[in-house]
Scaffold this motif. Structure first.
Motif, mmCIF file in Angstrom:
data_model
loop_
_atom_site.group_PDB
_atom_site.id
_atom_site.type_symbol
_atom_site.label_atom_id
_atom_site.label_comp_id
_atom_site.label_asym_id
_atom_site.label_seq_id
_atom_site.Cartn_x
_atom_site.Cartn_y
_atom_site.Cartn_z
ATOM 1 N N GLN A 100 0.816 -1.211 0.000
ATOM 2 C CA GLN A 100 0.000 0.000 0.000
ATOM 3 C C GLN A 100 0.854 1.267 0.000
ATOM 4 O OE1 GLN A 100 -3.384 0.002 2.645
ATOM 5 N NE2 GLN A 100 -3.641 -2.207 2.491
ATOM 6 N N SER A 101 2.088 1.172 0.493
ATOM 7 C CA SER A 101 2.994 2.314 0.436
ATOM 8 C C SER A 101 3.598 2.492 -0.953
ATOM 9 C CB SER A 101 4.120 2.143 1.463
ATOM 10 O OG SER A 101 4.851 0.945 1.206
ATOM 11 N N GLY A 102 3.454 1.485 -1.808
ATOM 12 C CA GLY A 102 3.929 1.579 -3.181
ATOM 13 C C GLY A 102 5.419 1.423 -3.347
ATOM 14 N N ASP A 103 6.103 0.854 -2.350
ATOM 15 C CA ASP A 103 7.551 0.739 -2.474
ATOM 16 C C ASP A 103 8.075 -0.697 -2.494
ATOM 17 O OD1 ASP A 103 7.285 -0.004 0.179
ATOM 18 O OD2 ASP A 103 8.060 1.888 0.970
ATOM 19 N N THR A 104 7.204 -1.696 -2.326
ATOM 20 C CA THR A 104 7.645 -3.089 -2.329
ATOM 21 C C THR A 104 6.633 -3.954 -3.070
ATOM 22 O OG1 THR A 104 8.771 -2.805 -0.199
ATOM 23 C CG2 THR A 104 8.336 -5.047 -0.897
ATOM 24 N N LEU A 105 7.135 -4.835 -3.930
ATOM 25 C CA LEU A 105 6.303 -5.777 -4.667
ATOM 26 C C LEU A 105 6.244 -7.116 -3.947
ATOM 27 C CD1 LEU A 105 7.469 -5.258 -8.370
ATOM 28 C CD2 LEU A 105 5.087 -5.174 -7.625
ATOM 29 N N LEU A 106 5.039 -7.686 -3.870
ATOM 30 C CA LEU A 106 4.861 -9.081 -3.482
ATOM 31 C C LEU A 106 4.769 -9.883 -4.768
ATOM 32 C CD1 LEU A 106 4.265 -11.415 -1.527
ATOM 33 C CD2 LEU A 106 1.860 -10.698 -1.548
ATOM 34 N N ILE A 107 5.635 -10.880 -4.913
ATOM 35 C CA ILE A 107 5.770 -11.606 -6.175
ATOM 36 C C ILE A 107 5.584 -13.096 -5.948
ATOM 37 C CG2 ILE A 107 7.321 -12.157 -8.088
ATOM 38 C CD1 ILE A 107 8.788 -9.498 -7.413
ATOM 39 N N VAL A 145 -2.818 -13.094 -1.452
ATOM 40 C CA VAL A 145 -4.058 -12.317 -1.347
ATOM 41 C C VAL A 145 -3.767 -10.829 -1.352
ATOM 42 C CG1 VAL A 145 -6.034 -11.802 0.134
ATOM 43 C CG2 VAL A 145 -5.285 -14.171 -0.166
ATOM 44 N N GLY A 146 -2.760 -10.394 -0.563
ATOM 45 C CA GLY A 146 -2.448 -8.974 -0.538
ATOM 46 C C GLY A 146 -1.624 -8.586 0.670
ATOM 47 N N TRP A 147 -1.545 -7.271 0.889
ATOM 48 C CA TRP A 147 -0.765 -6.675 1.960
ATOM 49 C C TRP A 147 -1.667 -6.140 3.066
ATOM 50 C CZ3 TRP A 147 4.645 -5.966 1.957
ATOM 51 C CH2 TRP A 147 5.297 -6.277 0.763
ATOM 52 N N LEU A 148 -1.168 -6.167 4.298
ATOM 53 C CA LEU A 148 -1.802 -5.413 5.364
ATOM 54 C C LEU A 148 -1.301 -3.966 5.292
ATOM 55 C CD1 LEU A 148 -1.780 -7.835 8.426
ATOM 56 C CD2 LEU A 148 -3.544 -7.492 6.687
ATOM 57 N N PRO A 149 -2.053 -3.021 5.836
ATOM 58 C CA PRO A 149 -1.697 -1.598 5.705
ATOM 59 C C PRO A 149 -0.355 -1.219 6.322
ATOM 60 C CG PRO A 149 -3.993 -1.821 6.330
ATOM 61 C CD PRO A 149 -3.393 -3.183 6.436
ATOM 62 N N ASP A 150 0.182 -2.035 7.233
ATOM 63 C CA ASP A 150 1.479 -1.695 7.832
ATOM 64 C C ASP A 150 2.644 -1.944 6.879
ATOM 65 O OD1 ASP A 150 1.718 -4.446 7.805
ATOM 66 O OD2 ASP A 150 1.950 -4.665 9.967
ATOM 67 N N ASN A 151 2.373 -2.563 5.723
ATOM 68 C CA ASN A 151 3.388 -2.851 4.699
ATOM 69 C C ASN A 151 4.476 -3.802 5.201
ATOM 70 O OD1 ASN A 151 2.302 -0.874 2.696
ATOM 71 N ND2 ASN A 151 2.938 0.590 4.269
ATOM 72 N N LYS A 152 4.210 -4.483 6.316
ATOM 73 C CA LYS A 152 5.177 -5.407 6.894
ATOM 74 C C LYS A 152 4.669 -6.844 6.921
ATOM 75 C CE LYS A 152 7.146 -1.872 9.951
ATOM 76 N NZ LYS A 152 7.411 -1.485 11.367
ATOM 77 N N HIS A 153 3.384 -7.037 6.593
ATOM 78 C CA HIS A 153 2.780 -8.361 6.631
ATOM 79 C C HIS A 153 2.018 -8.627 5.334
ATOM 80 C CE1 HIS A 153 3.375 -7.457 10.913
ATOM 81 N NE2 HIS A 153 3.409 -8.767 11.108
ATOM 82 N N ILE A 154 2.055 -9.872 4.898
ATOM 83 C CA ILE A 154 1.309 -10.297 3.717
ATOM 84 C C ILE A 154 0.283 -11.352 4.125
ATOM 85 C CG2 ILE A 154 3.136 -9.764 2.083
ATOM 86 C CD1 ILE A 154 3.808 -12.809 2.092
#
Length: 220
Positions: A100-107, A145-154
């Motif tokens: 959500q911060s737009g700086d890391t991709l989950l691949i 599925v996606g990211w949590l808003p803290d950008n530290k958990h998937i």
């Protein structure tokens, strides 16, 4: 095609394209000639050519941080940097999504693996940048599925469970099973505050829309 709600009229925005995505007030699309184009929504100015991608794109994945990831039809994932440079990330990719911060991709780099990738120039204390960082490797298929808003958990699914994992694996990464899932469990939606997710659960011949909380009652 764009649709004007007030007038009830639609019009062709661009013809003969492979795929497109919306980024802020811009439409990003690839032409049949493999040119990647940016066009301002509602503007009369000429579209801007980003570059010739040389091959077909399966999905354009823009971030809120001015980066663009391109998933090609051959499974190769590349990054368009803020300078407009194209950089290779990985091959054999199934899915990719920005934090959500737009700086890391989950691949999803294989059916059993999930990695993250943070572009060079971004400073993070928890994971390396400019390279793939392995977060999950299982002996069975996983579905991101996606990211949590803290950008530290998937959040991801297996054929048995819905799991939340840390992306910081420097020590023993913490993973928690938050729901017993069936193989038919589709379309998990993480709510905006990250405190719960919504999913469709089947039971016999019926199905229900369920909320699963990720926090304690006191934090809801």
């Amino acid at each position: 095609v764009s649709y004007n709600v007030a007038s009830g009229a639609s019009e062709i925005v661009e013809s003969n394209i492979n795929t497109y995505a919306i980024s802020d007030r811009n439409i990003l699309f690839q032409t049949l000639e493999n040119d990647l184009i940016s066009k301002r929504i509602g503007a009369t100015s000429e579209p801007r050519l980003i570059f010739d991608t040389k091959k077909g794109i399966q999905k354009i994945i823009p971030s809120d941080n001015e980066y663009i990831a391109l998933l090609f039809t051959d499974g190769e994932l590349q990054l368009v940097s803020k300078k407009g440079e194209l950089r290779y990330i990985a091959s054999g990719v199934h899915q990719a999504m920005w934090s959500q911060s737009g700086d890391t991709l989950l691949i999803q780099s294989s059916k059993e693996e999930l990695n993250t990738y943070t572009p060079d120039g971004i400073t993070l204390d928890t994971i390396p940048v400019g390279e793939l960082h392995l977060v999950v490797r299982l002996s069975r298929p996983v579905n991101p599925v996606g990211w949590l808003p803290d950008n530290k958990h998937i959040v991801y699914e297996t054929d048995e469970n819905v799991i939340v994992s840390e992306i910081d694996t420097r020590d023993h990464a913490i993973s928690n099973v938050v729901q017993e899932a069936s193989p038919t469990n589709p379309n998990i939606f993480i709510e905006q505050d990250g405190k719960s997710f919504i999913s469709l659960q089947k039971g016999g011949v019926t199905q229900s829309l369920m909320r699963t909380w990720l926090v304690t009652k006191e934090d809801r």
